[in-house]
Write an enzyme that holds these catalytic residues in place. Structure first.
Site: not given
Length: 161
Positions: A82, A93, A96, A98
């Site tokens: 990334r 991407r 990712d 989170d």
């Protein structure tokens, strides 16, 4: 020991392989994965003119605090290829990751907000989260994940892979 709910997302390259590699790195560098959702496919949220995403939610146990966890997740994203660009929020991407929840804490720092401020508005997050945490109570909204998905107005289709 801390518990964190995370959402993984990828829409570049071999997406299933990206998720597999992320899971391996998470276990090597962060802690023990206690639960994993199924993998789901969704159109890109916010900027739909890009490839579909694959998403998976996990529950991980870690010794790290939330800020350290964030830094380690950013490093794993980088290890998986990334490249973050300053003004591109909704971009393609390879990975990712989170933080959705961290224990039952509410955290508001310059670079970290927990619970994730938009999770209740995104079916691509709530659907996999239902698999592993349907009764988890959002510490700010005081609603279960099941209730949040029932109230979610997001119209993007989320498909089981």
């Amino acid at each position: 020991m801390n518990e964190a709910y995370l959402i993984l997302g990828t829409n570049v390259g071999n997406q299933l392989n990206n998720i597999e590699l992320a899971l391996k790195l998470l276990e090597l560098q962060i802690g023990v994965i206690k639960k994993k959702s199924a993998v789901y496919s969704t159109k890109a949220w916010g900027y739909e003119d890009q490839p579909d995403f694959l998403n998976q939610a996990i529950l991980i146990e870690t010794l790290f605090d939330a800020s350290t966890l964030l830094n380690k997740l950013l490093d794993i994203e980088k290890q998986l290829g990334r490249v973050r660009k300053v003004n591109e929020v909704w971009m393609q991407r390879t990975m990712d990751i989170d933080i959705l929840f961290f224990n039952t804490e509410i955290i508001n720092l310059a670079n970290l907000t927990i619970p994730h401020p938009h999770l209740q508005n995104r079916k691509f997050v709530l659907t996999p989260l239902i698999d592993i945490a349907s009764n988890y109570i959002h510490p700010q909204l005081n609603k279960s994940i099941q209730t949040l998905i029932e109230e979610c107005t997001d119209k993007l289709a989320v498909k089981l892979i």
